[in-house]
Structures are given as structure tokens and as C-alpha cells.
Design an enzyme around this catalytic site. Sequence first.
Site, PDB file in Angstrom:
ATOM      1  N   HIS A 188      54.659  54.831  47.676  1.00 18.00           N
ATOM      2  CA  HIS A 188      55.951  54.479  47.075  1.00 18.00           C
ATOM      3  C   HIS A 188      57.108  54.964  47.920  1.00 18.00           C
ATOM      4  CE1 HIS A 188      53.502  53.544  43.546  1.00 18.00           C
ATOM      5  NE2 HIS A 188      54.411  52.601  43.427  1.00 18.00           N
ATOM      6  N   GLU A 431      46.499  43.932  39.263  1.00 18.42           N
ATOM      7  CA  GLU A 431      46.429  44.926  40.330  1.00 18.42           C
ATOM      8  C   GLU A 431      45.134  45.722  40.286  1.00 18.42           C
ATOM      9  OE1 GLU A 431      49.817  47.555  40.201  1.00 18.42           O
ATOM     10  OE2 GLU A 431      49.728  47.765  38.038  1.00 18.42           O
ATOM     11  N   ASP A 455      48.217  48.043  44.730  1.00 11.22           N
ATOM     12  CA  ASP A 455      47.099  48.654  44.010  1.00 11.22           C
ATOM     13  C   ASP A 455      45.843  47.790  44.084  1.00 11.22           C
ATOM     14  OD1 ASP A 455      47.853  51.210  43.043  1.00 11.22           O
ATOM     15  OD2 ASP A 455      49.282  50.245  41.720  1.00 11.22           O
ATOM     16  N   CYS A 502      54.128  40.543  43.590  1.00  4.64           N
ATOM     17  CA  CYS A 502      55.232  41.491  43.733  1.00  4.64           C
ATOM     18  C   CYS A 502      54.834  42.694  44.585  1.00  4.64           C
ATOM     19  CB  CYS A 502      55.753  41.947  42.375  1.00  4.64           C
ATOM     20  SG  CYS A 502      54.544  42.871  41.435  1.00  4.64           S
TER      21      CYS A 502
HETATM   22  C1  PEP Z   1      51.511  47.068  43.356  1.00  6.47           C
HETATM   23  O1  PEP Z   1      50.625  47.848  43.036  1.00  6.47           O
HETATM   24  O2  PEP Z   1      51.367  46.168  44.202  1.00  6.47           O
HETATM   25  C2  PEP Z   1      52.848  47.157  42.729  1.00  6.47           C
HETATM   26  C3  PEP Z   1      53.767  46.241  42.932  1.00  6.47           C
HETATM   27  O3  PEP Z   1      53.112  48.263  41.994  1.00  6.47           O
HETATM   28  P1  PEP Z   1      53.417  49.701  42.634  1.00  6.47           P
HETATM   29  O4  PEP Z   1      53.534  49.527  44.109  1.00  6.47           O
HETATM   30  O5  PEP Z   1      54.665  50.195  42.014  1.00  6.47           O
HETATM   31  O6  PEP Z   1      52.218  50.471  42.232  1.00  6.47           O
HETATM   32 MG    MG Z   2      50.884  49.091  41.289  1.00  2.01          MG
END
Ligand code: PEP
Ligand code: MG
Length: 544
Positions: A188, A431, A455, A502
Site C-alpha cells: 500500500h 480478490e 490481492d 481496480c
Molecule cells: C487489490 O487488492 O487489488 C485492491 C485494489 O485492494 P488493496 O490494494 O487496497 O488491497
Molecule cells: Mg485488496
Amino acid sequence: MKTYQGKGVYGAVAVGKISVLKKRDAAVKRTHVENAESEKARFEQAKSLAIQQLQEIYDKALKEVGEANAAIFEIHQMMLEDDDYNDSINTIIENQSVNAEYAVAVTEDNFAEMFAAMDDTYMKARAADVRDISNRLINTLSENIQTETASDEKVIICAADLAPSETVALDKDRVLAFVTAYGSSNSHTAILARNMNIPAVISAGEKFLAEIRDGDEAVVDGYTGEIFVNPDKETRSRLLEKQRAGDEKKRLLQELKGKENVTLDGCRINVYANIGSVGDIGKVLANDAGGIGLFRSEFLYLENSDYPTEEQQFNAYKKVLESMAGKKVIIRTLDIGADKQVDYFNLKKEENPALGYRAIRICLTRPEIFKTQLRALYRASVFGSLGIMFPMITSVSELKRILAVCDEVKEELREQCIEFSDKIELGIMIETPAAALISDKLAPMVDFFSVGTNDLTQYTLACDRQNPDIEQFIDTHHEAILRLIEMSAKNAHKHGAWIGICGELGADTSLTETFLRMGIDELSVSPAFVLKVRDTIRSIDLSK
Ligand code: PEP
Ligand code: MG
């Protein structure tokens, strides 16, 4: 000149001075001081500085996230002035002839323990505030020596690693670029760096961290992941030229604003943006995104030192919806846990946090948190076009439980005569491999899917996204991942749902054509990548 090689996570070039972000040592050292009075004066000076910093943060937060969210920084200023807290620190310095840092740390422990032992949940949560203000004081005390000359000059922030909560706390107006010694590209922190629109390099190595000094001149090449410290003339001018060319390319992309996201043969797709806070909306609008495909609402929790209230959340969601003026806004419910840790949640340390108590698992077992968020979301829904999305889904039964809570919330709001839109779209993140594999069962229950490739990659390839040592084993284009996405797309469409992506893979333009061929309806990417993705879409011909 010294050269270091890391991994570029946002392509751009920065030239400037290094500022090494020091974290507080786990244990503050106890040292003997001869003159308790001057140590007390040092504490007073650090306290004034900390209060001044908090006032600046308060003013900034007031503009960016509104009064309710900013209030905590005012409370922190008051806590720093609290008589009991101050008496304790001064008494320890005087009676034990010790340094101010140590006196603050001892006071912090005593006060935090006292608050944590209280029955009242509000008072319990104050423990985190005491830790927060004490950390600020200790950092200010230890930096006092070096920051005398600190100015408003923009700097290249260098650190061992940054937790998401630390990244959000950075004063973004002062950051030129961002280099960490450790970290992985799907973390993140890397995602946040991309969202900040500034050159960012991770994994620059231990040697880098050991050798750099505050004030060193450096050039950061976010395209190649190279960092040149005290660059020679030739390197400096080569990179300045690269910076100019990069800026020019970005300027040219601006011309795509207002144009449709359509392939040469007429296939349309939505390009939306991902955000982490209300403050990111400016970038969404500047890059002309068609909507917001992922608002990581957990950052509201990370920015706060206590559970954000229904009212605080309502105001934040309302602001995003209003700013987007009718364009789609998809807000993901709380996805806390794993690398996104928030003190006041008091989550247990886990062996495998990515496989642990996180996201929807917390929401379903702590319904008071979930319902507060859902109430805020439903109430805000009348101010725009809202989609609510649930993370980390693995089963039909989970989704049934979620939908039942949504119904309960709606029923309560109706009873209280509180308005909400009847056009909210409900969706889930795909995910986990489990969700993709049962997407035929999940699709009829929702309006949309959004594939979280970060994920999905981690769980499909059994590769911890936080672990930099296994990056070589992470093949984001792995056939298994692409098959799971394709399978989800087919099942979504078969049952009348739409599907977007996303995760970070959505911005990988080498896959845009593949996604279009799969029938993906929407790509949601960091605001800075919106125009690049749009440019790629407009160059594709699916009829060939
Ligand atoms: C993902 O897992 O691709 C996602 C968009 O969520 P995050 O990156 O916040 O876990
Ligand atoms: Mg995620």
C-alpha cells in the site's frame, strides 16, 4: 557520485536534497542530565514546536477533510497542555535527573496504560492519543538539534520503510520524491506513492540507507529505479532532460481530456480513478477521470486516532459524491488489517495477517463498526451516484450476511425517516481465487464486480505482497490470474452484472487490450495513470 538501484514505482524524475525520515527508536534511551532546569526548558521548547506543528496540520486538515476530521488535532494540542501530563514529565526530569525524551516515554506508558484500563470505550481510545502526542514530542526533541535549519524547501524523503499510516501523515507539499530502502511494489505504501504523483523508488537497499545523509543532493529516477547521490554534472543534466521530456509527455496527454475512451473500432470502456482520501479528488478531476472506481475508505480510519463517527464519515462521503457531480463513486467498505494497522482497533498480532482477521471479517464480527459505516454511506447516497463495494469476499454465505446487514441499515433509516437513494449499486471485490471460482454464484447477488488484482495475485500465486524477497516469483501476468479474471468477467455478464479492475494491474497498459477482449467494462487506476490508459485504449483496434 554514488548510484543505487531500487525499483521505480512511479515514473518521474526529481532533483533535490535528501531528508532522512528517522523513526523513533523502539526504546528511548535514559541519560543522566546535570541541569534539570535546562532540560525542562528543552521540553517546553519541543512542546511549543509540537503545538505549532499540530496547528499547521489542523489548518491543512480543516481545508482538506473538514472540521469534524480536523478536530482531533485540536484535541492533541489541548492534551499537550494538560497539567497532569506536564507535571508528570517535569517531575521525572527533576527527581531523576534524566533527559526529557525518557521522561516523556515513561509518562506516555503510564498514561496510556491508565486510559487503556478504563471501562468507557471513549476513554480507552485516548490511549492511542497519548501515544501519538508523546511520539510527536519525542521526535521533536530528538530532531531539535538537526532541524533548526529546516525550511519549507521541498525534499526527497528517504526512509527504511513507511507504513501506510506514516505515508498518509507526510506533508505532501514538502515531498519532491520518495525513496525507501525496503518495501515491495504491490504494498500500500507503493500504491500511495503512485497516488501522490511524485517519483517514487522502493527497495533501494540497506547500503543506501546507511550511506545517505540529510542535505545530500540527489536525483531520483522513478522510471528506472536509480538514485544518484551527489550526482556529477553530466548525470544531473541528463536526468534534468529526462524530467523535461517526461513533463512534456504528461502535458501532451492532457490533450486527451474530454475525449471518449473508445477503441479504434468503437468499443467503449470506463476509466475511473482510485483514491485514498477526500484530498485526492483534485487529482481525479485534474486527470478527467470518468468516476471513482475505488475509494479506499480505510484511510479515513488510518488518518484518525479513534473510530471515525457516522457524522465524520457521512461528511467525507458526501464531499466526494458532491465533488464528482453525478459521476459514479464506488466506496469500498473498511479494509483494515494485514499491513493496514490502526492502533485503536487493538488487533492481535497474527502469524499470517494477510490470511487473517481483516476487511470484511472484521466488519461481520464487529457489526457496530460496519453499521456505522453503512449508515454514513446510505445517508450520503442522495448526494450523487454511489456504489458500495465489499472487500475480501470468499463465499456466498458471507455475501448473504452482508446484504442482510445492508437491509437492516436501510430499515433503520426508513424508520427514522432518513433519506437514502434507491439507486445505490452494490458490488464485491474479486480478490480471492475463491470469489473468482464461484463468481457464477456471486454475480446474481450483486450489481458489479471489481477485480482487486493486488490481492488476487498474492493469493493465487501464494506470494505475500509485502515481502520484497519474493518479488522475482510474482508474475503479475500469470495465466492463472488472467484466467480467473476472464472467468469472473464471463460470469458477471451472464448474470447482468458489470465488471471492473481496480488493482494496480488495471494501469498496466501492456494488458489493456487483453482486458478489453475479456469484456472488462471499467478500469480504475491511480489518477496519474488515467490519461495514459485512455491514450492506450484509443490506439487499440479489436477488429484485427
Ligand atoms: C487489490 O487488492 O487489488 C485492491 C485494489 O485492494 P488493496 O490494494 O487496497 O488491497
Ligand atoms: Mg485488496
